[in-house]
Write an enzyme that holds these catalytic residues in place. Structure first.
Site, PDB file in Angstrom:
ATOM      1  N   ARG A 299       0.888  -0.900  -0.199  1.00  0.00           N
ATOM      2  CA  ARG A 299      -0.098   0.328   0.435  1.00  0.00           C
ATOM      3  C   ARG A 299       0.887   1.256  -0.297  1.00  0.00           C
ATOM      4  O   ARG A 299       1.797   1.485   0.688  1.00  0.00           O
ATOM      5  CB  ARG A 299      -0.649  -0.310   1.088  1.00  0.00           C
ATOM      6  CG  ARG A 299       0.125  -0.088   2.391  1.00  0.00           C
ATOM      7  CD  ARG A 299      -0.971   0.071   3.693  1.00  0.00           C
ATOM      8  NE  ARG A 299      -0.379   0.171   5.136  1.00  0.00           N
ATOM      9  CZ  ARG A 299      -0.471   0.422   6.063  1.00  0.00           C
ATOM     10  NH1 ARG A 299      -1.520   1.075   6.213  1.00  0.00           N
ATOM     11  NH2 ARG A 299      -0.438   0.431   7.279  1.00  0.00           N
TER      12      ARG A 299
ATOM     13  N   LYS B  12      15.804  -1.034   8.097  1.00  0.00           N
ATOM     14  CA  LYS B  12      14.746  -1.733   7.640  1.00  0.00           C
ATOM     15  C   LYS B  12      14.450  -1.393   6.151  1.00  0.00           C
ATOM     16  O   LYS B  12      13.499   0.096   5.623  1.00  0.00           O
ATOM     17  CB  LYS B  12      12.940  -1.976   8.933  1.00  0.00           C
ATOM     18  CG  LYS B  12      12.329  -2.433   7.926  1.00  0.00           C
ATOM     19  CD  LYS B  12      11.229  -2.404   9.085  1.00  0.00           C
ATOM     20  CE  LYS B  12       9.859  -2.883   8.703  1.00  0.00           C
ATOM     21  NZ  LYS B  12       9.096  -3.834   9.865  1.00  0.00           N
TER      22      LYS B  12
ATOM     23  N   LYS C 288      12.397  -1.375   2.881  1.00  0.00           N
ATOM     24  CA  LYS C 288      10.607  -2.019   2.280  1.00  0.00           C
ATOM     25  C   LYS C 288      10.814  -2.432   0.863  1.00  0.00           C
ATOM     26  O   LYS C 288      11.537  -1.317  -0.203  1.00  0.00           O
ATOM     27  CB  LYS C 288       9.717  -1.149   2.617  1.00  0.00           C
ATOM     28  CG  LYS C 288       9.042  -0.552   3.662  1.00  0.00           C
ATOM     29  CD  LYS C 288       8.609  -2.193   4.506  1.00  0.00           C
ATOM     30  CE  LYS C 288       7.426  -1.084   5.596  1.00  0.00           C
ATOM     31  NZ  LYS C 288       6.465  -2.878   6.256  1.00  0.00           N
TER      32      LYS C 288
ATOM     33  N   ASP D   8      11.662  -5.787   4.441  1.00  0.00           N
ATOM     34  CA  ASP D   8      10.460  -6.239   4.739  1.00  0.00           C
ATOM     35  C   ASP D   8      10.019  -6.623   3.860  1.00  0.00           C
ATOM     36  O   ASP D   8       9.687  -5.526   3.037  1.00  0.00           O
ATOM     37  CB  ASP D   8      10.214  -5.661   5.561  1.00  0.00           C
ATOM     38  CG  ASP D   8       8.515  -5.519   5.752  1.00  0.00           C
ATOM     39  OD1 ASP D   8       8.350  -6.908   5.764  1.00  0.00           O
ATOM     40  OD2 ASP D   8       7.938  -5.062   7.171  1.00  0.00           O
TER      41      ASP D   8
ATOM     42  N   GLU E 206      11.907 -10.281   7.051  1.00  0.00           N
ATOM     43  CA  GLU E 206      10.960  -9.900   7.605  1.00  0.00           C
ATOM     44  C   GLU E 206       9.591 -10.303   6.340  1.00  0.00           C
ATOM     45  O   GLU E 206       9.583  -9.370   5.033  1.00  0.00           O
ATOM     46  CB  GLU E 206      10.331  -9.008   7.794  1.00  0.00           C
ATOM     47  CG  GLU E 206       9.564  -8.845   8.792  1.00  0.00           C
ATOM     48  CD  GLU E 206       8.751  -6.672   8.950  1.00  0.00           C
ATOM     49  OE1 GLU E 206       9.495  -6.550   9.604  1.00  0.00           O
ATOM     50  OE2 GLU E 206       7.775  -7.089   9.514  1.00  0.00           O
TER      51      GLU E 206
ATOM     52  N   ASP F  60       5.662 -11.199  10.293  1.00  0.00           N
ATOM     53  CA  ASP F  60       4.434 -10.243  10.625  1.00  0.00           C
ATOM     54  C   ASP F  60       3.645 -10.490  10.253  1.00  0.00           C
ATOM     55  O   ASP F  60       2.618 -11.310  11.060  1.00  0.00           O
ATOM     56  CB  ASP F  60       5.384  -9.222  10.354  1.00  0.00           C
ATOM     57  CG  ASP F  60       5.062  -8.170  10.599  1.00  0.00           C
ATOM     58  OD1 ASP F  60       3.826  -7.951  11.397  1.00  0.00           O
ATOM     59  OD2 ASP F  60       4.585  -6.667   9.896  1.00  0.00           O
TER      60      ASP F  60
ATOM     61  N   LYS G   2       2.665  -6.678  16.117  1.00  0.00           N
ATOM     62  CA  LYS G   2       2.655  -5.383  16.830  1.00  0.00           C
ATOM     63  C   LYS G   2       1.003  -5.225  17.471  1.00  0.00           C
ATOM     64  O   LYS G   2       0.245  -6.564  17.455  1.00  0.00           O
ATOM     65  CB  LYS G   2       1.608  -5.059  15.242  1.00  0.00           C
ATOM     66  CG  LYS G   2       3.055  -5.035  13.851  1.00  0.00           C
ATOM     67  CD  LYS G   2       3.075  -4.963  12.710  1.00  0.00           C
ATOM     68  CE  LYS G   2       4.246  -4.394  12.202  1.00  0.00           C
ATOM     69  NZ  LYS G   2       3.936  -4.750  10.735  1.00  0.00           N
TER      70      LYS G   2
ATOM     71  N   ASP H  42      10.846  -1.890  16.248  1.00  0.00           N
ATOM     72  CA  ASP H  42      10.354  -0.776  14.597  1.00  0.00           C
ATOM     73  C   ASP H  42       9.290   0.175  14.514  1.00  0.00           C
ATOM     74  O   ASP H  42       8.194  -0.306  14.554  1.00  0.00           O
ATOM     75  CB  ASP H  42       9.692  -2.114  13.831  1.00  0.00           C
ATOM     76  CG  ASP H  42       9.689  -0.722  12.137  1.00  0.00           C
ATOM     77  OD1 ASP H  42      10.081  -0.208  12.436  1.00  0.00           O
ATOM     78  OD2 ASP H  42       8.488  -1.711  11.806  1.00  0.00           O
TER      79      ASP H  42
HETATM   80 MG    MG Z   1       6.647  -5.651   8.527  1.00  0.00          MG
END
Ligand code: MG
Length: 362
Positions: free
Chosen positions: A24, A160, A162, A190, A218, A243, A267, A320
């Site tokens: 997204r 990290k 993406k 990730d 991840e 995750d 999370k 994170d």
């Molecule tokens: Mg993640």
């Protein structure tokens, strides 16, 4: 201390820069704030971030569940009975983890205030300071390189990246950042489910062969394909973190029984709050699996709760929690102090949040 009322508010904060993952692109933090009031006028704050592509939750679903299913169960209950309160919230509906998290964060805030201590002290108090990584949105290699250099300038030692948008491009993204930041900076990736299992093995092995020194990867593959996650984990040396595959304690048990991952990311929005997060952490700890605590695109209420959780527990070794830094302003007074990668706590009890500006009651 009895619960008198639960109020809901909308809090919208624009982002400084678009946040992009393989799932997204986000321009605005659109949060739901929960305020639980006690009979004596004390209040606890919670927050939910609707992340439809991951948890399936929206502002409408979160507020509907809280107003119609959770709120009626909690009014008049005593805040000291944390176990009972957790199960009242948990049994109100299946799924809806973000709604449950928002209410439970506010419950824990008041619970800790009741004992006059910061929440992380009540939960365990393992450490007093935390260091977070910074996420770099998936963009062109040149743009990610610039963002990474800026992060290092700002004091970040762990980045990290993406990825998960085309393995050839991903490889170039990682090469560009590693070349720019040098060998002393920790880089974790990730992929947010963006690779097929064989693609993941191909690219991770390539990065190992090129000595790009990737700390962990991840969620390389689809959330519900535990076999694919295990297939990747079994075929590379680099540690693999679950995750989106892991919401609940039951997910955690299944993943660890299968030996499908090396690390997990908790999370609050996935776990449904602090109680479940603690349970997941304990299962992981008993299996020799270290935990990272992360967040969705959240403002500082739920990120403060996540930081308290992380500070409380020895087994939570990675952090994170950079999301509040993406926001153009911080309307939340109190809570954690974020100074670049460093996160510190006040001595105030509970989450230490005194006031939130710009709230619109819903
Ligand atoms: Mg993640």
């Amino acid at each position: 201390m009895k619960i008198k009322d639960i109020k809901l508010y909308s809090l919208k904060i624009p982002l400084i820069k678009e946040f992009k993952t393989s799932l997204r692109t986000v321009k605005m933090a659109d949060e739901l704030i929960v305020k639980i009031e006690s009979e004596k006028g004390e209040f606890g704050y919670g927050e939910a971030a609707p992340t439809a592509v991951i948890t399936g939750d929206t502002i409408a679903s979160i507020s509907g569940i809280i107003k119609n299913y959770i709120r009626p169960l909690l009014i008049g209950e005593d805040i000291e009975n944390i176990e009972k309160l957790h199960f009242l919230i948990e049994k109100a509906a299946v799924n809806n983890s973000s709604a449950k998290a928002a209410v439970e964060i506010a419950v824990y805030d008041l619970f800790a205030q009741n004992y006059g201590a910061p929440l992380y002290k009540i939960l365990g108090g393992y450490r007093d300071n935390l260091t977070s990584d910074l996420s770099i949105s998936v963009n062109s290699p040149a743009e990610m390189r610039e963002d990474a250099l800026k992060a290092v300038e700002d004091g970040y030692q762990v980045l990290k990246l993406k990825v998960g948008k085309g393995i050839t491009k991903d490889l170039n993204r990682v090469r560009a950042v590693r070349e720019a930041v040098g060998d002393q900076i920790e880089i974790r990736l990730d992929a947010n489910q963006g690779w097929k299992a064989k693609e993941a093995i191909y690219i991770i092995k390539k990065m190992e062969a090129e000595n790009l020194k990737i700390e962990l990867v991840e969620q390389p593959v689809k959330a519900d394909d535990f076999e694919a996650l295990k297939f990747v984990r079994d075929n590379v040396y680099t540690p693999i973190m679950a995750d989106e595959s892991l919401f609940s304690a039951e997910d955690c048990l299944r993943l660890l029984k299968m030996q499908a991952c090396d690390l997990i990311n908790i999370k609050l929005m996935k776990a449904g709050g602090i109680y479940n997060a603690l349970k997941i952490n304990s299962i992981a700890e008993a299996n020799g699996i270290e935990v990272m605590v992360g967040s969705m695109l959240e403002a500082k209420v739920s990120v403060t709760a996540a930081a308290h959780l992380a500070a409380a527990k020895k087994n939570i070794t990675r952090l994170d929690l950079d999301a509040p830094l993406y926001l153009v302003e911080d309307p939340i007074k109190g809570g954690i102090k974020i100074n670049g990668p460093e996160i510190s706590f006040s001595k105030n009890s509970g989450l230490g949040i005194s006031k939130i500006d710009n709230l619109v009651e819903i």
